[in-house]
Design an enzyme around this catalytic site. Structure first.
Site, mmCIF file in Angstrom:
data_model
loop_
_atom_site.group_PDB
_atom_site.id
_atom_site.type_symbol
_atom_site.label_atom_id
_atom_site.label_comp_id
_atom_site.label_asym_id
_atom_site.label_seq_id
_atom_site.Cartn_x
_atom_site.Cartn_y
_atom_site.Cartn_z
ATOM 1 C CG HIS A 121 -1.821 1.135 1.358
ATOM 2 N ND1 HIS A 121 -1.611 2.176 2.230
ATOM 3 C CD2 HIS A 121 -2.970 1.409 0.707
ATOM 4 C CE1 HIS A 121 -2.597 3.041 2.117
ATOM 5 N NE2 HIS A 121 -3.433 2.606 1.204
ATOM 6 N N GLY A 311 -8.953 20.375 -4.871
ATOM 7 C CA GLY A 311 -7.822 20.099 -3.997
ATOM 8 C C GLY A 311 -7.437 21.263 -3.107
#
Length: 341
Positions: A121, A311
């Site tokens: 991950h 964002g």
């Protein structure tokens, strides 16, 4: 303030992450980059990829679910393409090194596409897109994950949350970074709600029968964003970051949580573009800056204080947390302190 939360200085929290990772057995150079990614997420309010993952990472390291002595290699397959072989090392470090190769290639030849094969991950992938933008590049990165999302119209999970991130430089400002899962919310948001004892909206996830649930402890699978549109995006990303690289796909991707000793074999794809190869670089940067100014100038709708570029809210969170500290579940903070002794 919420008694269930502790507000922690950025540097203190990163130091706690680093101590935990090294104490658990992760070599320091990998631990440093993993801690960087964790704090990058938490300080932007992406708590699904910060402190809430700490114990998980520690347990996977101890279970040897990462290759702690990997042979990392970069295979250049053409002037503009390559494969970074992660040898199942911790994904944060592997994806970072692969992006370094992609940036160098794009600076030289204008475009780079680098596939990242077999890694763990890798955290909030907006970090890697921003890594390229800080070098003056435009970047798109996608990553597969294990099956935890029901396909549109289905009741059982098949694809992962399969995130996508985009970043671009601009004139006189921080890079614009847009990072999203192809689900309504990332799995880490479920973990965050569990750790804080909070309910979730019924539009986030379903239980084992495929019915909407507001109890994070009853979540069996997540829902794709915008129904069939999110479903299509997650299939596209799984193909680009998995099948294209000869890796497991869809329901065949190794689970994040079932067997912590098993390597994940995840894939990621970095696409990096050098704007200087497509026109006037300075004009490009100026137009991106102009776009931001024009978005900010739009009259906000009722209930909104202003129009943000995608964002941007995360950047406002960074500034807020510089003053208040980063909110961490007290249980998690106590755990980190106990491992730092």
């Amino acid at each position: 303030m919420d008694d269930a939360l502790v507000y922690v200085n950025r540097d203190e929290l990163r130091a706690l992450f680093l101590k935990l990772l090294i104490h658990s057995g992760l070599p320091e150079k990998y631990a440093e980059k993993t801690a960087d990614l964790m704090i990058f997420a938490d300080e932007r309010g992406i708590h699904s990829h910060g402190s809430v993952r700490a114990e998980y990472y520690a347990n996977r390291i101890k279970a040897k679910g990462y290759n702690l002595n990997p042979k990392l290699t970069f295979e250049r397959t053409s002037p503009c393409t390559g494969l970074y072989h992660g040898d199942n090392a911790v994904g944060h470090y592997v994806a970072y090194k692969a992006m370094e190769e992609a940036i160098a290639m794009a600076k030289e030849n204008g475009v780079a596409i680098v596939g990242v094969k077999e890694m763990g991950h890798s955290g909030a992938i907006g970090y890697f897109a921003k890594q390229a933008a800080l070098e003056g590049m435009v970047a798109l990165t996608v990553c597969q994950s294990d099956p935890m999302v029901v396909p549109f119209g289905g009741t059982k999970p098949y694809f992962g949350t399969n995130p996508i991130a985009f970043a671009t430089p601009r004139k006189e400002g921080e890079p614009i970074v847009f990072d999203m899962a192809t689900t309504v919310q990332a799995w880490g948001k479920i973990l965050d709600a569990r750790s804080k004892g909070k309910d979730i909206p019924e539009t986030w996830a379903v239980d084992s029968e495929g019915n909407p649930t507001t109890n994070p402890h009853n979540v069996a699978a997540l829902l794709p964003i915008a129904g069939p549109k999110g479903y299509g995006l997650m299939m596209m990303i799984d193909i680009l970051a998995g099948t294209l690289l000869g890796l497991p796909f869809g329901q065949h991707v190794t689970s994040m949580y079932k067997d912590l000793s098993e390597y994940r074999r995840l894939g990621q794809l970095h696409i990096v573009i050098n704007p200087a190869f497509f026109g006037d670089r300075d004009a490009f940067l100026a137009q991106v800056a102009q776009m931001v100014e024009e978005l900010h100038a739009i009259t906000p709708a009722q209930g909104f204080d202003q129009v943000y570029y995608p964002g941007e809210i995360q950047e406002t969170v960074v500034k807020k947390y510089q003053e208040t500290g980063i909110p961490v579940a007290r249980e998690i903070y106590d755990y980190l302190l106990s491992k730092a002794e």
